[in-house]
Design a protein around this motif. Structure first.
Motif, PDB file in Angstrom:
ATOM      1  N   ARG A  15     -28.936  49.993 -81.559  1.00 38.00           N
ATOM      2  CA  ARG A  15     -28.456  49.467 -80.292  1.00 38.00           C
ATOM      3  C   ARG A  15     -27.396  50.388 -79.717  1.00 38.00           C
ATOM      4  O   ARG A  15     -26.562  50.905 -80.439  1.00 38.00           O
ATOM      5  N   SER A  16     -27.424  50.565 -78.407  1.00 39.22           N
ATOM      6  CA  SER A  16     -26.388  51.323 -77.720  1.00 39.22           C
ATOM      7  C   SER A  16     -25.360  50.350 -77.193  1.00 39.22           C
ATOM      8  O   SER A  16     -25.712  49.341 -76.594  1.00 39.22           O
ATOM      9  N   CYS A  17     -24.096  50.656 -77.432  1.00 37.91           N
ATOM     10  CA  CYS A  17     -23.023  49.792 -76.946  1.00 37.91           C
ATOM     11  C   CYS A  17     -22.077  50.598 -76.068  1.00 37.91           C
ATOM     12  O   CYS A  17     -21.863  51.787 -76.288  1.00 37.91           O
ATOM     13  N   TYR A  18     -21.540  49.921 -75.085  1.00 35.20           N
ATOM     14  CA  TYR A  18     -20.575  50.511 -74.163  1.00 35.20           C
ATOM     15  C   TYR A  18     -19.349  49.615 -74.108  1.00 35.20           C
ATOM     16  O   TYR A  18     -19.462  48.394 -74.144  1.00 35.20           O
ATOM     17  N   THR A  19     -18.184  50.228 -74.007  1.00 37.41           N
ATOM     18  CA  THR A  19     -16.970  49.481 -73.741  1.00 37.41           C
ATOM     19  C   THR A  19     -16.707  49.591 -72.249  1.00 37.41           C
ATOM     20  O   THR A  19     -16.564  50.693 -71.719  1.00 37.41           O
ATOM     21  N   CYS A  20     -16.680  48.438 -71.580  1.00 39.26           N
ATOM     22  CA  CYS A  20     -16.457  48.406 -70.137  1.00 39.26           C
ATOM     23  C   CYS A  20     -15.061  47.844 -69.876  1.00 39.26           C
ATOM     24  O   CYS A  20     -14.729  46.763 -70.352  1.00 39.26           O
ATOM     25  N   ALA A  21     -14.262  48.612 -69.152  1.00 40.32           N
ATOM     26  CA  ALA A  21     -12.877  48.223 -68.904  1.00 40.32           C
ATOM     27  C   ALA A  21     -12.626  48.104 -67.412  1.00 40.32           C
ATOM     28  O   ALA A  21     -13.176  48.836 -66.606  1.00 40.32           O
ATOM     29  N   GLN A  22     -11.787  47.144 -67.066  1.00 44.06           N
ATOM     30  CA  GLN A  22     -11.344  46.962 -65.685  1.00 44.06           C
ATOM     31  C   GLN A  22      -9.840  47.215 -65.682  1.00 44.06           C
ATOM     32  O   GLN A  22      -9.110  46.631 -66.488  1.00 44.06           O
ATOM     33  N   TYR A  23      -9.375  48.079 -64.817  1.00 32.26           N
ATOM     34  CA  TYR A  23      -7.945  48.375 -64.722  1.00 32.26           C
ATOM     35  C   TYR A  23      -7.603  48.492 -63.252  1.00 32.26           C
ATOM     36  O   TYR A  23      -7.873  49.506 -62.616  1.00 32.26           O
TER      37      TYR A  23
END
Length: 98
Positions: A15-23
């Motif tokens: 599985r490919s995982c991404y960390t998505c951040a809002q700043y």
């Protein structure tokens, strides 16, 4: 035998995982709540710039400011990583692979 072969094939998919951040800096004018400024970054390196904008560009006497600092981990299944694209395009998230 076919059941074990099928189970082995399914479990071997990575599985490919991404960390998505809002700043983002979210600032609302005190005298007119309809005036709202939202300034976001699209990469980790610009987080200091967002803090500077929030603290220096919007005086506390005239604006209520908040920092939107959220993180979500998004992983794909057997399909493509469409969910991370949604965060990136619609919710001011920037995503990086894990």
């Amino acid at each position: 035998m076919a059941v074990f072969l099928l189970l082995g094939t399914v479990s071997s998919c990575k599985r490919s995982c991404y960390t998505c951040a809002q700043y983002c800096a979210y600032c609302q004018q005190k005298s007119d709540s309809a005036i709202i400024y939202k300034v976001c970054t699209s990469k980790y390196a610009d987080q200091a710039a967002i803090l500077a904008i929030m603290n220096d560009s919007f005086p506390a006497a005239r604006y209520n400011c908040a920092l939107l600092n959220n993180t979500k981990e998004v992983c794909d299944g057997q399909n493509k990583i469409a969910q991370s694209i949604t965060y990136y395009e619609k919710e001011d998230y920037f995503c990086t692979p894990n």
